[in-house]
Design a protein around this motif. Structure first.
Motif, PDB file in Angstrom:
ATOM      1  N   CYS A  29      31.764  33.357  35.858  1.00 48.94           N
ATOM      2  CA  CYS A  29      30.893  34.533  35.824  1.00 48.94           C
ATOM      3  C   CYS A  29      29.456  34.074  36.072  1.00 48.94           C
ATOM      4  N   PRO A  30      28.792  34.594  37.109  1.00 48.54           N
ATOM      5  CA  PRO A  30      27.456  34.082  37.459  1.00 48.54           C
ATOM      6  C   PRO A  30      26.437  34.186  36.326  1.00 48.54           C
ATOM      7  N   MET A  31      26.423  35.324  35.616  1.00 51.29           N
ATOM      8  CA  MET A  31      25.429  35.507  34.562  1.00 51.29           C
ATOM      9  C   MET A  31      25.686  34.587  33.377  1.00 51.29           C
ATOM     10  N   ALA A  32      26.945  34.405  33.028  1.00 55.32           N
ATOM     11  CA  ALA A  32      27.267  33.500  31.921  1.00 55.32           C
ATOM     12  C   ALA A  32      26.980  32.054  32.307  1.00 55.32           C
ATOM     13  N   LEU A  33      27.306  31.692  33.539  1.00 54.68           N
ATOM     14  CA  LEU A  33      27.027  30.335  34.002  1.00 54.68           C
ATOM     15  C   LEU A  33      25.529  30.060  33.985  1.00 54.68           C
ATOM     16  N   PRO A 233      26.029  43.643  28.364  1.00 55.52           N
ATOM     17  CA  PRO A 233      26.675  44.647  29.219  1.00 55.52           C
ATOM     18  C   PRO A 233      26.956  44.145  30.630  1.00 55.52           C
ATOM     19  N   GLU A 234      26.039  43.370  31.218  1.00 55.67           N
ATOM     20  CA  GLU A 234      26.255  42.925  32.587  1.00 55.67           C
ATOM     21  C   GLU A 234      27.446  41.978  32.701  1.00 55.67           C
ATOM     22  N   ALA A 240      35.140  43.385  33.732  1.00 60.27           N
ATOM     23  CA  ALA A 240      35.908  44.585  34.071  1.00 60.27           C
ATOM     24  C   ALA A 240      36.171  44.664  35.570  1.00 60.27           C
ATOM     25  N   ALA A 241      35.148  44.363  36.377  1.00 61.43           N
ATOM     26  CA  ALA A 241      35.320  44.403  37.835  1.00 61.43           C
ATOM     27  C   ALA A 241      36.297  43.333  38.304  1.00 61.43           C
ATOM     28  N   SER A 242      36.306  42.198  37.626  1.00 65.40           N
ATOM     29  CA  SER A 242      37.198  41.109  38.043  1.00 65.40           C
ATOM     30  C   SER A 242      38.664  41.480  37.859  1.00 65.40           C
ATOM     31  N   ARG A 243      38.950  42.365  36.923  1.00 66.66           N
ATOM     32  CA  ARG A 243      40.354  42.725  36.677  1.00 66.66           C
ATOM     33  C   ARG A 243      40.997  43.387  37.889  1.00 66.66           C
ATOM     34  N   GLN A 244      40.256  44.197  38.623  1.00 67.46           N
ATOM     35  CA  GLN A 244      40.829  44.811  39.817  1.00 67.46           C
ATOM     36  C   GLN A 244      41.127  43.761  40.880  1.00 67.46           C
ATOM     37  N   THR A 245      40.211  42.819  41.057  1.00 70.75           N
ATOM     38  CA  THR A 245      40.450  41.732  42.009  1.00 70.75           C
ATOM     39  C   THR A 245      41.664  40.917  41.593  1.00 70.75           C
ATOM     40  N   LEU A 246      41.743  40.599  40.300  1.00 76.76           N
ATOM     41  CA  LEU A 246      42.881  39.828  39.807  1.00 76.76           C
ATOM     42  C   LEU A 246      44.197  40.587  40.001  1.00 76.76           C
ATOM     43  N   ALA A 247      44.161  41.905  39.829  1.00 75.83           N
ATOM     44  CA  ALA A 247      45.379  42.698  40.041  1.00 75.83           C
ATOM     45  C   ALA A 247      45.845  42.583  41.488  1.00 75.83           C
TER      46      ALA A 247
END
Length: 347
Positions: A29-33, A233-234, A240-247
């Motif tokens: 995750c860019p922000m966490a990194l 929140p970010e 949340a957005a990554s879950r669609q990609t992972l699906a």
């Protein structure tokens, strides 16, 4: 002593196409990194982690006194087990196919594995679990909590990566168990070690006792930064957005395995278990920069755990599975025995 077997990097180092780890393949995750990279490593963290515990408590809408910090989920598993052993508990229970550190910690402290909801004093749950990526059965959870062992720990490492379904535990039931969170998997930052648990309602004294068993500054500046980023929140929006990609990637992985004749077990996550039509040579795959997770240590011989990965990794796996050199030699009699075991599992 039970052996510890893990996916991810090994003695040969990180692997290029790593299907063996359940870390979020969209990460890091860019922000966490960025938060980890900016961490102040020149100074000790606050020894009480006051700001961090308040942030985690606000995120989960609980009293800060219910937040227990840990160096990692595995460290917390060891500490919880030692705490229960010191209190006189001698029997534990895990799901039939589960993360090996539960049993390893119990083995290290001399606890005996038992089955049946009314026999264990320490019970581990994982929802969704590993290696199968399936949720706990609500009826089984209800039966367990009706008998209420002294300590129930729910590992929620993969809850942020659940692609379908909901937790088997209601909010009321969640308040009766320890909830163990290790966000580094959802953030794709498994090299950063830090985790936390939310204690049951009314367990403030237990949190204090467990905190006293931890080393000073057990979370370093980088782990603290990761957990602080986790609740923003970010970062939650990114997960949340990554879950669609992972699906999408998980669907492509299952389609590829089906084309090669593999049998895929159901999963609610972007990882799960699959069985090849004949054994594969893990060393041959590793030589091609590909690693899968042998599920034998989970009690599933002949099965492999694979996680959804980027399209380029999928292409590499597809090409490798077309190579006859990755197929292992098969003893016909052993194959027949394995087939009988697989039939029992699938039923």
């Amino acid at each position: 002593m039970t052996a510890r077997v893990h996916g991810g990097a090994d003695a040969l180092g990180p692997v290029r196409w790593d299907f063996s780890s359940n870390a979020n393949a969209c990460g890091p995750c860019p922000m966490a990194l960025q938060a980890v990279q900016r961490a102040d490593a020149a100074h000790y963290p606050d020894p009480d982690y006051t700001r961090l515990r308040r942030a985690l408590a606000a995120f989960h809408a609980v009293d800060p006194a219910r937040v227990l910090l840990a160096a990692s989920a595995s460290e917390c598993i060891q500490r919880l087990t030692a705490w229960r052993w010191r209190a006189g508990d001698r029997r534990f229970r895990t799901p039939p196919h589960a993360y090996g550190d539960y049993a390893h910690a119990a083995s290290a402290w001399g606890l005996e594995r038992v089955d049946g909801p009314g026999l264990a004093q320490l019970t581990w749950l994982c929802d969704p679990g590993s290696p199968l990526g399936q949720g706990e059965a609500p009826d089984a959870v209800r039966a367990l909590l009706d008998h209420m062992p002294r300590t129930v720990v729910l590992d929620r490492a993969y809850a942020p990566l659940r692609l379908k379904g909901d937790s088997a535990l209601s909010p009321t039931q969640l308040d009766r168990v320890w909830q163990l969170w290790s966000p580094n998997k959802a953030l794709g930052l498994t090299g950063v070690r830090a985790a936390y648990a939310i204690a049951p309602l009314g367990a403030h004294a237990d949190v204090a006792e467990l905190a006293s068993l931890a080393a000073s500054w057990h979370i370093g500046a980088h782990g603290e930064a990761m957990l602080m980023a986790w609740v923003t929140p970010e970062v939650q929006d990114w997960v949340a957005a990554s879950r669609q990609t992972l699906a999408d990637w998980a669907g492509a992985l299952r389609a590829l395995l089906n084309r090669h004749g593999w049998t895929c077990a159901p999963s609610d996550t972007a990882y799960g278990c699959a069985r090849p039509p004949q054994p594969v040579d893990a060393a041959a795959l590793r030589a091609r920069g590909i690693k899968l997770r042998d599920a034998t240590s989970f009690g599933l011989p002949g099965w492999w755990r694979l996680s959804a990965q980027r399209p380029e990794a999928l292409a590499a796996l597809d090409a490798a599975l077309c190579e006859p050199t990755v197929l292992a030699e098969v003893d016909v009699r052993k194959g027949e025995d394995a087939q009988r075991r697989r039939g029992a599992f699938e039923s």
